[in-house]
Design a protein around this motif. Sequence first.
Motif, PDB file in Angstrom:
ATOM      1  N   SER A 282       7.098  33.411 107.713  1.00  0.00           N
ATOM      2  CA  SER A 282       8.004  32.260 107.712  1.00  0.00           C
ATOM      3  C   SER A 282       9.452  32.642 107.421  1.00  0.00           C
ATOM      4  O   SER A 282      10.376  31.958 107.865  1.00  0.00           O
ATOM      5  N   GLY A 283       9.647  33.697 106.628  1.00  0.00           N
ATOM      6  CA  GLY A 283      11.000  34.038 106.207  1.00  0.00           C
ATOM      7  C   GLY A 283      11.516  33.161 105.087  1.00  0.00           C
ATOM      8  O   GLY A 283      12.677  33.269 104.688  1.00  0.00           O
ATOM      9  N   GLY A 284      10.662  32.285 104.560  1.00  0.00           N
ATOM     10  CA  GLY A 284      11.074  31.403 103.470  1.00  0.00           C
ATOM     11  C   GLY A 284      10.830  32.035 102.109  1.00  0.00           C
ATOM     12  O   GLY A 284      10.275  33.122 101.996  1.00  0.00           O
ATOM     13  N   ASN A 285      11.236  31.322 101.072  1.00  0.00           N
ATOM     14  CA  ASN A 285      11.037  31.838  99.713  1.00  0.00           C
ATOM     15  C   ASN A 285      10.225  30.884  98.835  1.00  0.00           C
ATOM     16  O   ASN A 285      10.173  31.054  97.629  1.00  0.00           O
ATOM     17  N   TYR A 286       9.605  29.873  99.460  1.00  0.00           N
ATOM     18  CA  TYR A 286       8.793  28.949  98.673  1.00  0.00           C
ATOM     19  C   TYR A 286       7.639  28.415  99.528  1.00  0.00           C
ATOM     20  O   TYR A 286       7.827  28.038 100.690  1.00  0.00           O
ATOM     21  N   ILE A 287       6.450  28.394  98.930  1.00  0.00           N
ATOM     22  CA  ILE A 287       5.252  27.839  99.571  1.00  0.00           C
ATOM     23  C   ILE A 287       4.687  26.769  98.645  1.00  0.00           C
ATOM     24  O   ILE A 287       4.568  26.996  97.442  1.00  0.00           O
ATOM     25  N   THR A 288       4.362  25.626  99.215  1.00  0.00           N
ATOM     26  CA  THR A 288       3.752  24.538  98.442  1.00  0.00           C
ATOM     27  C   THR A 288       2.391  24.200  99.027  1.00  0.00           C
ATOM     28  O   THR A 288       2.269  23.982 100.241  1.00  0.00           O
ATOM     29  N   VAL A 289       1.390  24.158  98.174  1.00  0.00           N
ATOM     30  CA  VAL A 289       0.042  23.735  98.574  1.00  0.00           C
ATOM     31  C   VAL A 289      -0.241  22.414  97.883  1.00  0.00           C
ATOM     32  O   VAL A 289      -0.194  22.328  96.659  1.00  0.00           O
ATOM     33  N   ARG A 290      -0.527  21.382  98.675  1.00  0.00           N
ATOM     34  CA  ARG A 290      -0.803  20.057  98.115  1.00  0.00           C
ATOM     35  C   ARG A 290      -2.204  19.604  98.503  1.00  0.00           C
ATOM     36  O   ARG A 290      -2.603  19.747  99.664  1.00  0.00           O
ATOM     37  N   LEU A 291      -2.919  19.054  97.539  1.00  0.00           N
ATOM     38  CA  LEU A 291      -4.246  18.485  97.759  1.00  0.00           C
ATOM     39  C   LEU A 291      -4.145  16.984  97.539  1.00  0.00           C
ATOM     40  O   LEU A 291      -3.750  16.540  96.463  1.00  0.00           O
ATOM     41  N   ARG A 292      -4.506  16.200  98.569  1.00  0.00           N
ATOM     42  CA  ARG A 292      -4.362  14.751  98.481  1.00  0.00           C
ATOM     43  C   ARG A 292      -5.647  14.069  98.964  1.00  0.00           C
ATOM     44  O   ARG A 292      -6.222  14.458  99.976  1.00  0.00           O
TER      45      ARG A 292
END
Length: 354
Positions: A282-292
């Motif tokens: 991705s080249g990003g610096n943050y990953i978010t995992v959400r469980l809903r």
Amino acid sequence: MSNTMETVPREGKPAGDGREDATHRLDRLALLSALADADTDAVYLRDTAGVCRMANLSFARVFGAPRERIVGCPLAQALPPATAIAIGRQEETTLADGTQRECELTLETAQGRRSYGVTLGVHRDGSGEVAGVFGRLRDLADRKRLEQAIVEAGECEKRRIAMDLHDGLCQELAAVSLIARLLEKRLGEADRAQGKIAGHIADLTKNLAVSARNLVQSLAPPRLCGEYFVENLRRVAANLCAAFPLQCGIEGDWPERLKDDTVAVHLYRIAHEAMHNAARHSGGNYITVRLRASREAFALFVSDNGHGFAPHAERNCGIGLETMKYRAGLIGGMLKIESAPGHGTTVVCRVAFP
């Protein structure tokens, strides 16, 4: 059986008026129906007005209605409403573009909700004009069971490899590290240079043992349902943060009403793949995992703040994305990739509650 049907005019009959002889048409449909009855797939033919002109015995059996109540009536009235809508959309598209269409649909039948491979093609009359749609429905239950058995065999093999690594490589690396540390102490002041080398070997083998144990956890997490699901995702996140210059957050909990270990395994594999893809590409610096969880379904979201991509571009259809979609399908879920250049990527997987 061809999915684009054309009728040759009867010998001695004019072909230029664009109409078929009614008796000939009925004879031809009767012959087609007799041939289709030998087919185990559900086969039908409807005209451009939506009226069913032919249905084989398998079609009648799948939808639990006598053939006499199907043929000659609007096809939508013979099918459950949700099934009529799903098939109807595909039929209209087939009529509009005139091309054969193949897709997989979950349909309501007399046996309940089942997955079918649907093949549709245009039906043409004796003058070559489009007269309707010819369809074939193939029950995918056996294929799904085979696919599930193959995936389960793969999971068993992963567990076997994980056990071999744990009982073999991990233990041996730990032993080498311990021996090297003892050697470092024995050399002590007598030979600092050699002691330093022994200490370096101890550190390397300890790090290798940690990596091997992480690999074991990745291949075969001990438990996944309930709170263990989030624990294992946090372990994956910690490993990624140690290997890449990024942060990773986990939000939400595993729903108590979902107690299926198979679903947990596939969702974990999907999350694992999506998180690693985000970290590597991705080249990003943050990953978010959400469980809903809602009343009807449980959803998993894996998002990054990277450069994004065009999900439908052919070059982006890698094996990782296909594997995630495949796993989602095995548990009756739906997987969607939301991304655009410059706007990051979100992988969404939804699974309906039983």
